[in-house]
Design an enzyme around this catalytic site. Structure first.
Site, PDB file in Angstrom:
ATOM      1  N   CYS A  50       0.828  -1.207   0.000  1.00 38.15           N
ATOM      2  CA  CYS A  50       0.000   0.000   0.000  1.00 38.15           C
ATOM      3  C   CYS A  50       0.865   1.260   0.000  1.00 38.15           C
ATOM      4  O   CYS A  50       1.740   1.416   0.834  1.00 38.15           O
ATOM      5  CB  CYS A  50      -0.909  -0.009   1.225  1.00 38.15           C
ATOM      6  SG  CYS A  50      -1.739   1.557   1.499  1.00 38.15           S
ATOM      7  N   CYS A  53       0.397   3.299   3.497  1.00 34.64           N
ATOM      8  CA  CYS A  53       0.790   2.780   4.815  1.00 34.64           C
ATOM      9  C   CYS A  53       2.116   3.415   5.268  1.00 34.64           C
ATOM     10  O   CYS A  53       2.956   3.768   4.442  1.00 34.64           O
ATOM     11  CB  CYS A  53       0.938   1.260   4.757  1.00 34.64           C
ATOM     12  SG  CYS A  53      -0.619   0.367   4.985  1.00 34.64           S
ATOM     13  N   SER A 161      -8.834   4.179  -5.230  1.00 34.25           N
ATOM     14  CA  SER A 161      -7.754   3.350  -5.752  1.00 34.25           C
ATOM     15  C   SER A 161      -7.186   2.446  -4.672  1.00 34.25           C
ATOM     16  O   SER A 161      -6.339   1.608  -4.968  1.00 34.25           O
ATOM     17  CB  SER A 161      -6.659   4.257  -6.305  1.00 34.25           C
ATOM     18  OG  SER A 161      -6.227   5.148  -5.288  1.00 34.25           O
ATOM     19  N   GLN A 168      -9.046  13.196  -0.560  1.00 40.60           N
ATOM     20  CA  GLN A 168      -8.268  14.106  -1.392  1.00 40.60           C
ATOM     21  C   GLN A 168      -8.715  15.541  -1.126  1.00 40.60           C
ATOM     22  O   GLN A 168      -9.845  15.777  -0.677  1.00 40.60           O
ATOM     23  CB  GLN A 168      -8.486  13.790  -2.866  1.00 40.60           C
ATOM     24  CG  GLN A 168      -8.012  12.412  -3.280  1.00 40.60           C
ATOM     25  CD  GLN A 168      -7.962  12.288  -4.794  1.00 40.60           C
ATOM     26  OE1 GLN A 168      -7.461  13.168  -5.495  1.00 40.60           O
ATOM     27  NE2 GLN A 168      -8.498  11.202  -5.307  1.00 40.60           N
TER      28      GLN A 168
HETATM   29  P1  H2U Z   1      -8.350   7.937  -4.710  1.00 43.08           P
HETATM   30  O1  H2U Z   1      -8.384   6.651  -3.934  1.00 43.08           O
HETATM   31  O2  H2U Z   1      -9.573   8.763  -4.459  1.00 43.08           O
HETATM   32  O3  H2U Z   1      -8.083   7.670  -6.155  1.00 43.08           O
HETATM   33  O4  H2U Z   1      -7.125   8.804  -4.147  1.00 43.08           O
HETATM   34  C1  H2U Z   1      -5.810   8.365  -4.146  1.00 43.08           C
HETATM   35  C2  H2U Z   1      -4.915   9.449  -4.686  1.00 43.08           C
HETATM   36  O5  H2U Z   1      -3.566   9.133  -4.343  1.00 43.08           O
HETATM   37  C3  H2U Z   1      -4.958   9.564  -6.215  1.00 43.08           C
HETATM   38  O6  H2U Z   1      -5.399  10.863  -6.546  1.00 43.08           O
HETATM   39  C4  H2U Z   1      -2.710   9.578  -5.361  1.00 43.08           C
HETATM   40  C5  H2U Z   1      -3.509   9.367  -6.642  1.00 43.08           C
HETATM   41  O7  H2U Z   1      -3.117  10.305  -7.610  1.00 43.08           O
HETATM   42  N1  H2U Z   1      -1.455   8.839  -5.273  1.00 43.08           N
HETATM   43  C6  H2U Z   1      -0.301   9.498  -4.885  1.00 43.08           C
HETATM   44  O8  H2U Z   1      -0.338  10.715  -4.699  1.00 43.08           O
HETATM   45  N2  H2U Z   1       0.855   8.803  -4.719  1.00 43.08           N
HETATM   46  C7  H2U Z   1       0.982   7.455  -4.954  1.00 43.08           C
HETATM   47  O9  H2U Z   1       2.035   6.884  -4.726  1.00 43.08           O
HETATM   48  C8  H2U Z   1      -0.162   6.697  -5.491  1.00 43.08           C
HETATM   49  C9  H2U Z   1      -1.473   7.425  -5.574  1.00 43.08           C
HETATM   50 ZN    ZN Z   2      -2.323   1.079   3.680  1.00 43.52          ZN
END
Ligand code: H2U
Ligand code: ZN
Length: 350
Positions: A50, A53, A161, A168
């Site tokens: 993850c 985490c 995701s 966000q």
């Molecule tokens: P969502 O689960 O709503 O998609 O939000 C997760 C956000 O985390 C997503 O906008 C960002 C994605 O761009 N992200 C990071 O900033 N860094 C990462 O390493 C993976 C995802």
């Molecule tokens: Zn996690």
């Protein structure tokens, strides 16, 4: 409302000044369409894969610190750029575009991968409310930022995701569409009727009781009369104020408590990690006073009749107006009747 209980009718949303079509006579139609897989809560407290985490590496190579409560970081894939610039386009008012500056961040609610707001205590949600408040204030204080949108997509069905509890923040130079509609309605109401649209609406709902889901000393959660999504809710403070940075410590705690009560009821409805998009609508940060703005949160959950059957916004809804079958009153009744202790804590049945 008894007159409209069994007939097609349309309801007015005074915040957006749009209509929703309600078809209560249609709730028993059979469903042979797509079903979803029921959302299951994450099981491990730490997931080595993850990116949210503690101690794990994100996409941009940075390593998350061993954070004890919350973590805020700039989105590594931001939808908005702080230095977007260029000439605006306007061809006869028909082909129109302009650069949009903005900032995108991610906030982790907890170091625990397996928690959700519904599985966190009020004491654990309070630091999340504090971070939201600080971010709203700091981003809103920037000269180029006029709107701070804090939102949570929860569950794969809503495009999240990752199950790690997070939200966000997108802070933008211009007011997005929903903000423009709500601002103009609240302003018009204040200038024409002298009061606050949502204060007056809340008073009507507290009197009617039919659409109240749960409440505490400072906040009320209800299914709005004009709800579009089957189990949509609106969370309103009893006191009139525009944004989180105007909350007393007791109100901040009240918000944490209201979010917890509501999300537990959602999970209990179908005994799943209930998916939703939620977010806060706070005063625009455009440098002028907003006495008309009443702070609130919207919850837009997609599930309709079970953990696996969702509502689709298609057909008439894309081409005409949104439509719903179950009434907001029956949705409120089901949410109100759902217990306030989480189903995962219920004693196992023999
Ligand atoms: P969502 O689960 O709503 O998609 O939000 C997760 C956000 O985390 C997503 O906008 C960002 C994605 O761009 N992200 C990071 O900033 N860094 C990462 O390493 C993976 C995802
Ligand atoms: Zn996690």
């Amino acid at each position: 409302m008894t007159l409209l209980d069994d007939v097609s009718h349309r309801r007015f949303n005074p915040l957006t000044r749009e209509w929703v079509l309600v078809s209560p006579h249609r709730t028993r139609r059979p469903w042979l369409g797509q079903t979803e897989r029921a959302a299951r809560p994450a099981e491990q407290a730490y997931d080595p894969e993850c990116y949210l985490c503690p101690g794990n590496r994100r996409a941009n190579g940075e390593v998350n610190p061993p954070y004890p409560q919350t973590l805020v970081f700039p989105n590594d894939f931001p939808a908005l750029q702080p230095d977007a610039s260029g000439a605006a386009i306007n061809d006869s008012g028909l082909i129109v575009a302009e650069p949009e500056r903005g900032i995108a961040k991610v906030v982790c609610f907890s170091p625990r991968h397996d928690l959700t707001l519904a599985r966190m205590s009020v004491e654990e949600i309070e630091p999340v409310v504090k971070i939201w408040t600080e971010e709203y204030r700091a981003l809103g204080a920037r000269e180029e930022i006029r709107w701070v949108q804090i939102f949570e997509n929860r569950g794969a069905m809503m495009g999240a995701s990752n199950p790690h509890p997070h939200c966000q923040i997108w802070a933008t130079e211009s007011l997005p569409n929903e903000a423009v509609k709500e601002l103009s309605s609240q302003r018009a109401y204040r200038s024409e009727r002298g009061g606050c649209l949502l204060c007056d609406y809340l008073a009507l709902e507290l009197d009617a009781k039919a659409r109240i889901v749960c409440e505490n000393e400072h906040f009320v959660a209800l299914t709005p009369f004009w709800a579009v999504w089957p189990f949509e809710t609106l969370v309103l403070p009893r006191r009139h104020f525009g944004a989180m940075d105007e909350m007393s410590a007791a109100e901040a705690r009240g918000l944490a408590d209201a979010l917890r009560r509501l999300t537990i009821r959602y999970d209990n409805l179908f005994e799943v990690a209930f998916p939703y998009s939620m977010g806060f609508h706070q005063s625009p940060t455009d440098g002028v006073a907003h006495p008309e703005w009443h702070f609130h949160a919207h919850f837009y959950p997609p599930l309709l009749r079970s953990a696996t059957v969702r509502k689709f916004m298609v057909g008439f809804e894309l081409l005409g107006s949104p439509q719903r079958d179950i009434t907001p009153e029956s949705a409120a009744l089901r949410l109100r009747d759902a217990p306030e202790s989480h189903y995962l804590d219920w004693p196992a049945a023999d």
